[in-house]
Motif scaffolding. Sequence first.
Motif: not given
Length: 701
Positions: A309, A312-313, A316-317, A328, A566, A572, A617, A677-678, A701
Amino acid sequence: MKRIICIAILLISSFGFTQTLSTYEKPPVFSECKTEVVDHIKSCFNYTLNSFIYKNFKVPQIAIDEAYKGDVRVLFEVNKEGEFKVIYADAIYEELKEESKRVFKLLPKIKPATYNGNATFVQYSISIEIPLTEPVKTSDKTTEVQLTERDSLNATLSNEFDAIADELKPYEKLEYNSQLNVPFTHSYYARFDDEMNAIGTNSHTAAKPFLYSDVARYYDIKAEKESLAKETDSWLGRKLYNEHLVEVQAEDYWFTVDPILDLQVGRDSETDSGSTWNNTRGLFIQAGLGKRFNLTASVYESQGRFADYFNQYAESLKAFGPDPAIIPGRGIAKRFKENSYDYPVAEAYLSYTPADFLNIQFGHGKNFIGDGYRSLLQSDVASPYPFLKLNATFWKIKYTSTWMWLKDVRDDVVEGGAFLTKYMANHYLSWNVSKRLNIGLFESVMWADTNGRGFDVNYLNPIIFFRAIEFQTGQDAGNAILGLSSKYKWNNKVNLYGQFIVDEFSLSDVTGGDKSWKNKFGFQLGAKYFNAFKVDNLLLQAEYNQVRPYTYSHNSIILNYANFNQPMAHLWGSNFREMVLIGRYNYKRWFADAKFIIGERGFDFNTAEDSLNYGGNIFADEDNRVSDTGIRIGQGNKVNSFMTEIQAGFLLNPATNLKLFTNIIYRDFNPEAITASTTNSNTLWFSIGVRTDIFNWYNDF
């Protein structure tokens, strides 16, 4: 290496002693040698010195007990005043070195060497044989001093170098009263949170990180570190358990140097590619020049692979370009091997205090505003950035102004292959209204280099209202945000705190009751219970956060409240509600933290059938919103999430905050619809390691 070089110098001669000096007319002279002719003065100097050592040197008991046979090598100087000074001593036992230094301090002042009739310095090395042997006076030239000439300029420089060494003194832990920042981690700040929040203190605890000098008024960090010191006599033991690796102090400066480590290995229940791991090595430097100028720098080189997880986050950035992810809170990551990341990071700042009420910092790092675990105003979840910060403290007020240079690194805003630069300026005024109540006023503005204006001088004024400037520079010239914070000290054990953030506010829409999209705001409510249930060093904390959809976004999408993809506030973004429960405990060098997070979030569907912006978002286009009215938290692809993180460990070195730790994360993430994305996730992530804990890692996250 220094030891080897010095030994090599000392071994130049096979016996007696050698000398290096400026070109001379006459060597130094003992009073006993005044009657000697010049050619015999060197032999007389040799004999007199060795005789003095033989009469005064007391062989340490350890050398006697061990029946030691060997020598002590001493490099010394006779200076322009005729005084003996030991530059370096080398022996198998520390006691032998100390005894040789003691004997040389007993030597009388003699007539110095001369050059062109002027006094000059001379350097020698000597070998003291153990067991001691009584010297025999002889005219044999083989016992005379062996001379190597040097020019007078080199002699002058050598004196200057040695003078610097003579200025050094034992390190007095000056960092703990300096104008350096206390490295900000939630777990460490919990150690002195109750002292700084006692009823009647005039402290200001929202703007972080704190200066050591500010904390020292309420909590003695130096005494705490010393109380945790382990008893050890060895150099390695001191450096491992109690001290900085390098500690240097003189009259007008000091500095420390330490390695940075974050070495961990673990396992994620959803990872098919093997174990998780992280390998961070770095260097951490702190320094003070005079009483008002300080600096620090940390440089990290890291490789790692994390839970699925997390990976993946991070991906995604992803920023524009070939690199696959942004770690992150750290920065852009290159691919390392097949499924891991390489992510270098550097942070540094200069801290200058021209007057007791003002501190100025310029550097590359992070800042945080709030008394909670989260911040809706400004947090430290994004990657480091350049900043200029002014802290002014007077009466019952602390005023913080911060200017930041940020980056939007998305593909669709890149200009000429370069990341888009945008700017941010914050004002935060903290006012202690009474012994119990604190109120904070916050304003922030984000703007970009539209019309080639660059860093807009309109926002340099540290006290002007940004909202008025934004209005006068154009509707889309900036994104201004207003905030309010408060803290109430119920008693010395319980603090209540909160925040309220307004991105856009329409009174008519609020009173209309139709839940307009323009009502972009959020709030935080929290409480801390110090020494809970009469257990020393137990902190319990409960915090609720809620942010409406579309908050922190803007109709000019480059003006989103973010840096390096970010958020600059809550991790969130927006369109969520969250409950955080935290417990922290420490006993001597042992520590344990537990965190539980329950949340409700609304994501976009991001499908061909539904590409609308549901407000979660902050990078999305507001014009693509799902509706003008009927906006509610959790709309869109609703996700219920639960996460718990438990960490326990042992503090190896209080001076560097080096920890052994075990960390367990359980995360349950359940979206109503599975999209790219989810995805549904049920993760158990276990890891162990050793870490220099000087910044916050956020895994929630």
